[in-house]
Design an enzyme around this catalytic site. Structure first.
Site, PDB file in Angstrom:
ATOM      1  N   ARG A   1      -1.087  -8.670  13.456  1.00 25.91           N
ATOM      2  CA  ARG A   1      -1.531  -7.727  12.416  1.00 25.91           C
ATOM      3  C   ARG A   1      -2.379  -8.443  11.355  1.00 25.91           C
ATOM      4  O   ARG A   1      -3.371  -7.895  10.870  1.00 25.91           O
ATOM      5  CB  ARG A   1      -0.321  -7.054  11.754  1.00 25.91           C
ATOM      6  CG  ARG A   1       0.289  -5.977  12.642  1.00 25.91           C
ATOM      7  CD  ARG A   1       1.699  -5.675  12.230  1.00 25.91           C
ATOM      8  NE  ARG A   1       1.783  -4.990  10.972  1.00 25.91           N
ATOM      9  CZ  ARG A   1       2.877  -4.993  10.190  1.00 25.91           C
ATOM     10  NH1 ARG A   1       3.960  -5.637  10.565  1.00 25.91           N
ATOM     11  NH2 ARG A   1       2.875  -4.317   9.072  1.00 25.91           N
TER      12      ARG A   1
ATOM     13  N   ARG B   1      -9.715   1.617   8.269  1.00 20.22           N
ATOM     14  CA  ARG B   1      -9.235   0.282   8.596  1.00 20.22           C
ATOM     15  C   ARG B   1     -10.262  -0.524   9.379  1.00 20.22           C
ATOM     16  O   ARG B   1     -10.035  -1.678   9.678  1.00 20.22           O
ATOM     17  CB  ARG B   1      -8.017   0.471   9.471  1.00 20.22           C
ATOM     18  CG  ARG B   1      -6.863  -0.386   9.150  1.00 20.22           C
ATOM     19  CD  ARG B   1      -5.743   0.149  10.029  1.00 20.22           C
ATOM     20  NE  ARG B   1      -4.650  -0.718  10.019  1.00 20.22           N
ATOM     21  CZ  ARG B   1      -3.536  -0.464   9.318  1.00 20.22           C
ATOM     22  NH1 ARG B   1      -3.411   0.617   8.603  1.00 20.22           N
ATOM     23  NH2 ARG B   1      -2.557  -1.320   9.361  1.00 20.22           N
TER      24      ARG B   1
ATOM     25  N   ARG C   1      11.111  -2.262  11.407  1.00 20.83           N
ATOM     26  CA  ARG C   1       9.995  -1.832  12.248  1.00 20.83           C
ATOM     27  C   ARG C   1       9.718  -2.843  13.344  1.00 20.83           C
ATOM     28  O   ARG C   1       9.786  -4.048  13.096  1.00 20.83           O
ATOM     29  CB  ARG C   1       8.732  -1.661  11.378  1.00 20.83           C
ATOM     30  CG  ARG C   1       8.655  -0.316  10.715  1.00 20.83           C
ATOM     31  CD  ARG C   1       7.557  -0.193   9.690  1.00 20.83           C
ATOM     32  NE  ARG C   1       6.254  -0.746  10.034  1.00 20.83           N
ATOM     33  CZ  ARG C   1       5.194  -0.686   9.233  1.00 20.83           C
ATOM     34  NH1 ARG C   1       5.295  -0.088   8.045  1.00 20.83           N
ATOM     35  NH2 ARG C   1       4.048  -1.214   9.583  1.00 20.83           N
TER      36      ARG C   1
ATOM     37  N   ARG D   1      11.709  -6.031   4.796  1.00 18.31           N
ATOM     38  CA  ARG D   1      11.513  -4.576   4.704  1.00 18.31           C
ATOM     39  C   ARG D   1      12.467  -3.871   5.667  1.00 18.31           C
ATOM     40  O   ARG D   1      12.668  -4.275   6.805  1.00 18.31           O
ATOM     41  CB  ARG D   1      10.085  -4.200   5.070  1.00 18.31           C
ATOM     42  CG  ARG D   1       9.928  -2.673   5.185  1.00 18.31           C
ATOM     43  CD  ARG D   1       8.524  -2.199   5.222  1.00 18.31           C
ATOM     44  NE  ARG D   1       7.714  -2.858   6.218  1.00 18.31           N
ATOM     45  CZ  ARG D   1       6.386  -2.785   6.268  1.00 18.31           C
ATOM     46  NH1 ARG D   1       5.746  -2.088   5.357  1.00 18.31           N
ATOM     47  NH2 ARG D   1       5.714  -3.420   7.189  1.00 18.31           N
TER      48      ARG D   1
ATOM     49  N   LYS E   1       0.835  -1.215   0.000  1.00 16.51           N
ATOM     50  CA  LYS E   1       0.000   0.000   0.000  1.00 16.51           C
ATOM     51  C   LYS E   1       0.862   1.253   0.000  1.00 16.51           C
ATOM     52  O   LYS E   1       0.631   2.178  -0.775  1.00 16.51           O
ATOM     53  CB  LYS E   1      -0.918   0.028   1.245  1.00 16.51           C
ATOM     54  CG  LYS E   1      -1.886  -1.133   1.329  1.00 16.51           C
ATOM     55  CD  LYS E   1      -2.773  -1.054   2.558  1.00 16.51           C
ATOM     56  CE  LYS E   1      -2.054  -1.138   3.880  1.00 16.51           C
ATOM     57  NZ  LYS E   1      -1.363  -2.438   4.114  1.00 16.51           N
TER      58      LYS E   1
HETATM   59  P1  AP5 Z   1       4.859  -1.586   1.811  1.00 14.40           P
HETATM   60  O1  AP5 Z   1       4.563  -0.743   0.618  1.00 14.40           O
HETATM   61  O2  AP5 Z   1       5.597  -0.982   2.937  1.00 14.40           O
HETATM   62  O3  AP5 Z   1       3.518  -2.340   2.312  1.00 14.40           O
HETATM   63  P2  AP5 Z   1       2.285  -1.795   3.127  1.00 14.40           P
HETATM   64  O4  AP5 Z   1       1.063  -2.468   2.582  1.00 14.40           O
HETATM   65  O5  AP5 Z   1       2.273  -0.321   3.191  1.00 14.40           O
HETATM   66  O6  AP5 Z   1       2.631  -2.448   4.528  1.00 14.40           O
HETATM   67  P3  AP5 Z   1       2.495  -1.924   6.007  1.00 14.40           P
HETATM   68  O7  AP5 Z   1       3.084  -3.030   6.844  1.00 14.40           O
HETATM   69  O8  AP5 Z   1       3.060  -0.549   6.198  1.00 14.40           O
HETATM   70  O9  AP5 Z   1       0.974  -1.879   6.214  1.00 14.40           O
HETATM   71  P4  AP5 Z   1       0.210  -1.968   7.510  1.00 14.40           P
HETATM   72  O10 AP5 Z   1      -1.178  -1.707   7.068  1.00 14.40           O
HETATM   73  O11 AP5 Z   1       0.400  -3.224   8.286  1.00 14.40           O
HETATM   74  O12 AP5 Z   1       0.905  -0.856   8.449  1.00 14.40           O
HETATM   75  P5  AP5 Z   1       0.653   0.705   8.654  1.00 14.40           P
HETATM   76  O13 AP5 Z   1       1.944   1.367   8.550  1.00 14.40           O
HETATM   77  O14 AP5 Z   1      -0.492   1.187   7.854  1.00 14.40           O
HETATM   78  O15 AP5 Z   1       5.664  -2.885   1.271  1.00 14.40           O
HETATM   79  C1  AP5 Z   1       6.123  -3.884   2.166  1.00 14.40           C
HETATM   80  C2  AP5 Z   1       7.502  -4.383   1.698  1.00 14.40           C
HETATM   81  O16 AP5 Z   1       7.358  -5.028   0.433  1.00 14.40           O
HETATM   82  C3  AP5 Z   1       8.544  -3.251   1.493  1.00 14.40           C
HETATM   83  O17 AP5 Z   1       9.792  -3.767   1.812  1.00 14.40           O
HETATM   84  C4  AP5 Z   1       8.464  -2.957  -0.032  1.00 14.40           C
HETATM   85  O18 AP5 Z   1       9.683  -2.469  -0.532  1.00 14.40           O
HETATM   86  C5  AP5 Z   1       8.148  -4.356  -0.568  1.00 14.40           C
HETATM   87  N1  AP5 Z   1       7.330  -4.349  -1.792  1.00 14.40           N
HETATM   88  C6  AP5 Z   1       6.287  -3.516  -2.099  1.00 14.40           C
HETATM   89  N2  AP5 Z   1       5.770  -3.854  -3.300  1.00 14.40           N
HETATM   90  C7  AP5 Z   1       6.485  -4.917  -3.741  1.00 14.40           C
HETATM   91  C8  AP5 Z   1       6.416  -5.712  -4.943  1.00 14.40           C
HETATM   92  N3  AP5 Z   1       5.501  -5.483  -5.888  1.00 14.40           N
HETATM   93  N4  AP5 Z   1       7.319  -6.724  -5.076  1.00 14.40           N
HETATM   94  C9  AP5 Z   1       8.254  -6.991  -4.103  1.00 14.40           C
HETATM   95  N5  AP5 Z   1       8.363  -6.260  -2.963  1.00 14.40           N
HETATM   96  C10 AP5 Z   1       7.485  -5.241  -2.779  1.00 14.40           C
HETATM   97  O19 AP5 Z   1       0.155   0.711  10.185  1.00 14.40           O
HETATM   98  C11 AP5 Z   1       1.006   0.355  11.230  1.00 14.40           C
HETATM   99  C12 AP5 Z   1       0.237   0.361  12.544  1.00 14.40           C
HETATM  100  O20 AP5 Z   1      -0.244   1.692  12.825  1.00 14.40           O
HETATM  101  C13 AP5 Z   1      -0.993  -0.507  12.623  1.00 14.40           C
HETATM  102  O21 AP5 Z   1      -0.682  -1.866  12.922  1.00 14.40           O
HETATM  103  C14 AP5 Z   1      -1.777   0.167  13.743  1.00 14.40           C
HETATM  104  O22 AP5 Z   1      -1.232  -0.128  15.003  1.00 14.40           O
HETATM  105  C15 AP5 Z   1      -1.523   1.632  13.460  1.00 14.40           C
HETATM  106  N6  AP5 Z   1      -2.527   2.209  12.537  1.00 14.40           N
HETATM  107  C16 AP5 Z   1      -2.286   2.689  11.281  1.00 14.40           C
HETATM  108  N7  AP5 Z   1      -3.403   3.108  10.703  1.00 14.40           N
HETATM  109  C17 AP5 Z   1      -4.396   2.910  11.614  1.00 14.40           C
HETATM  110  C18 AP5 Z   1      -5.800   3.102  11.577  1.00 14.40           C
HETATM  111  N8  AP5 Z   1      -6.413   3.617  10.492  1.00 14.40           N
HETATM  112  N9  AP5 Z   1      -6.517   2.759  12.675  1.00 14.40           N
HETATM  113  C19 AP5 Z   1      -5.919   2.256  13.774  1.00 14.40           C
HETATM  114  N10 AP5 Z   1      -4.593   2.024  13.871  1.00 14.40           N
HETATM  115  C20 AP5 Z   1      -3.835   2.342  12.784  1.00 14.40           C
END
Ligand code: AP5
Length: 217
Positions: free
Chosen positions: A171, A88, A160, A127, A13
């Site tokens: 998660r 979410r 992370r 990552r 994402k």
């Molecule tokens: P990346 O692009 O970083 O993936 P992502 O989907 O953004 O993954 P996240 O782990 O950041 O998502 P998440 O939803 O768990 O965490 P968030 O930060 O939102 O890609 C991942 C890896 O793959 C990278 O190394 C990248 O280089 C690689 N990659 C990408 N595309 C690729 C491809 N095509 N081929 C190969 N490799 C590839 O949230 C974190 C925490 O914050 C949550 O757990 C929660 O505690 C809190 N939080 C955030 N938002 C909320 C909310 N709305 N409500 C409540 N709590 C929240």
């Protein structure tokens, strides 16, 4: 253009939202990045978020929705934005719908990035994230030019805390229980586009762009 990107942890994402936002010339709004910044700066929200994020749980809906509403009210969001990591939960999705409705606007398209669990686990394991600007790297598919340093800002790269140990399975559980129902929510509103998130980043980006094309014309 008001776009929501959905998908499990590690689906790509953040990677795709950043590219799409740059292509469309609108802000990329990531609640995960906002919270990690708050933790780094040890703000009140950051202090509250730190333990919750480390466990892989979600922050309370009201707190996160207030944070997002403040961000969306800023002037740079007038022409649209790409939302990554929000909404979410169904409560957040309903809040967003009502919030936008009050200003006569709405989400135009939701894209769900689909990636298998084995691929997700490998992506999270490999990552590395920049402490300075939040950029994400992958040790195999998109490594930094210099090991351990960010290409963009020379910041230190780290793993992370929620990419380690039991936080990963938590998660995934939380995603299935609380976020997956949003696919149906946006499907019912005829806004949902499902896109394969597997394959090279550029190919996924082309699919995401194509999925949003209808809403842009
Ligand atoms: P990346 O692009 O970083 O993936 P992502 O989907 O953004 O993954 P996240 O782990 O950041 O998502 P998440 O939803 O768990 O965490 P968030 O930060 O939102 O890609 C991942 C890896 O793959 C990278 O190394 C990248 O280089 C690689 N990659 C990408 N595309 C690729 C491809 N095509 N081929 C190969 N490799 C590839 O949230 C974190 C925490 O914050 C949550 O757990 C929660 O505690 C809190 N939080 C955030 N938002 C909320 C909310 N709305 N409500 C409540 N709590 C929240």
């Amino acid at each position: 253009m008001r776009i929501v990107l959905l998908g499990p942890p590690g689906a790509g994402k953040g990677t795709q939202a950043a590219r799409l936002a740059e292509t469309l010339g609108v802000p990329h709004i990531s609640t995960g990045d906002m919270l990690r910044e708050a933790v780094r700066d040890q703000t009140e929200v950051g202090k509250r978020a730190e333990g919750i994020m480390k466990r892989g749980d979600l922050l309370p809906d009201a707190l996160i929705s207030e944070l997002v509403a403040g961000r969306l009210a800023r002037q740079d969001c007038e022409r649209g934005y790409v939302l990554d990591g929000y909404p979410r939960t169904l409560e957040q999705a309903r809040f967003l719908e009502e919030f936008l409705d009050r200003s006569g606007t709405s989400i135009r398209v939701a894209v769900n990035l689909e990636v298998g669990e084995e691929e997700i686990l490998s992506r999270l394991d490999k990552r590395r994230t920049c402490r300075g600007c939040g950029a994400a790297y992958h040790l195999d598919s998109s490594p930094p030019r210099l090991p351990g340093r960010c290409d963009r800002c020379d910041g230190e790269l780290y793993q992370r805390t929620d990419d380690l140990g039991s936080a990963i399975s938590r998660r995934l559980e939380v995603y299935q229980a609380q976020t997956e129902p949003l696919i149906r929510f946006y499907d019912d509103r005829r806004l949902m586009h499902k896109v394969s998130g597997s394959g090279p980043v550029e190919e996924v980006a082309a699919r995401v762009l194509a999925a949003t094309a209808g809403a842009r014309s």
